[in-house]
Design an enzyme around this catalytic site. Sequence first.
Site, PDB file in Angstrom:
ATOM      1  N   GLY A 217     -19.493  -3.458  23.263  1.00 25.56           N
ATOM      2  CA  GLY A 217     -18.992  -4.802  23.500  1.00 25.56           C
ATOM      3  C   GLY A 217     -17.477  -4.851  23.428  1.00 25.56           C
ATOM      4  O   GLY A 217     -16.779  -4.025  24.026  1.00 25.56           O
ATOM      5  N   ALA A 218     -16.941  -5.813  22.660  1.00 29.45           N
ATOM      6  CA  ALA A 218     -15.495  -5.968  22.556  1.00 29.45           C
ATOM      7  C   ALA A 218     -14.820  -4.762  21.915  1.00 29.45           C
ATOM      8  O   ALA A 218     -13.602  -4.572  22.058  1.00 29.45           O
ATOM      9  CB  ALA A 218     -15.164  -7.232  21.755  1.00 29.45           C
ATOM     10  N   GLY A 220     -15.167  -1.775  22.835  1.00 29.50           N
ATOM     11  CA  GLY A 220     -14.861  -0.795  23.860  1.00 29.50           C
ATOM     12  C   GLY A 220     -16.006   0.153  24.134  1.00 29.50           C
ATOM     13  O   GLY A 220     -17.171  -0.123  23.814  1.00 29.50           O
ATOM     14  N   GLY A 246     -22.077  -4.406  31.442  1.00 31.61           N
ATOM     15  CA  GLY A 246     -22.520  -3.011  31.393  1.00 31.61           C
ATOM     16  C   GLY A 246     -22.875  -2.478  32.770  1.00 31.61           C
ATOM     17  O   GLY A 246     -22.658  -1.284  33.058  1.00 31.61           O
ATOM     18  N   ASP A 247     -23.405  -3.332  33.633  1.00 24.23           N
ATOM     19  CA  ASP A 247     -23.741  -2.910  34.990  1.00 24.23           C
ATOM     20  C   ASP A 247     -22.469  -2.632  35.789  1.00 24.23           C
ATOM     21  O   ASP A 247     -22.402  -1.654  36.547  1.00 24.23           O
ATOM     22  CB  ASP A 247     -24.564  -3.992  35.685  1.00 24.23           C
TER      23      ASP A 247
END
Length: 306
Positions: A217-218, A220, A246-247
């Site tokens: 997530g945030a 990295g 994520g895609d």
Amino acid sequence: MILCVCPNPSIDMRVHLEDFAAGDVNRVMREERFPGGKGVHVALALAELGEPTELLGFWGGPTGAWIRAACEERGISCIGPQVAGWTRTCLTFKCSGPANETELLGCGPGIASEDYHRFKAELRSRLGEARGLCFSGSWPPGASGNEYAELIALANEAGVRTFLDTSGDALRQCLASRPYGIHVNRSEAAAVSGVAEPAAAARALAESCEVACVTGGAAGAWFCMGNRGVHAVCRLDAVPSAVGSGDCLLAGMALGAIRGLDLAEMARLAVACASANCLDPRLGMLRKPDVELLRPRVLIRECDPA
């Protein structure tokens, strides 16, 4: 051309409410619809980045026809068998209360063995044209669970690089087929590798592929290729929606590998794509100018994957 495999596409519907009250009547104030499903998001990102892209899926009813039309408007050629039933719809709530960003994921139309054989035949017929294959997301009801592993093996026999985003038993089965690239989030990586620390989990997954990415997530993303590991992160002031980031990362990762970028620059492109998705108010989509703006802002550091 990159072929994106999306066995379970969807209409992604964002519904806006003041709040959500369980067990009561809730009135929707506004609705938005987007072509969705993980592989659809990957295809949309690749097409926006200028890469010729085809999309292989199972398509059912008016909902399937709507998704195909939306993708084809963006220059993506859609192939794959027509099946009984309707392609699924997935809902994301936007409201002021704790239900904000709640997702309801449809199951999709059931598929029979003959549907899968037609699906596999379509994939086989495109291997000669494909520079890479991206496999993303769930399978609809009726699938056996080992389809991704079988299709990756077919691509490997043809010498086509494969990039995978799945989890659980499907991921475990695919590791033996050795995809070229793997992307999973931290919890998915820990469940399969038994390693909680993300850099080490990426290293463990890289034993079964050429390049592995574990996202947090945030915080990295951690990439590992061979004996080299890097961490990449892009700080954003605001995130309208992270659905599909994520895609989009997988799209950038695959495109970077196919274009011959080294690990650090591949990671930079992948994280810029994920971050650009977070800036786009649409679900699971990005804009190329945002990718180019964010790419130099991605911070890269070497990390020990051991």
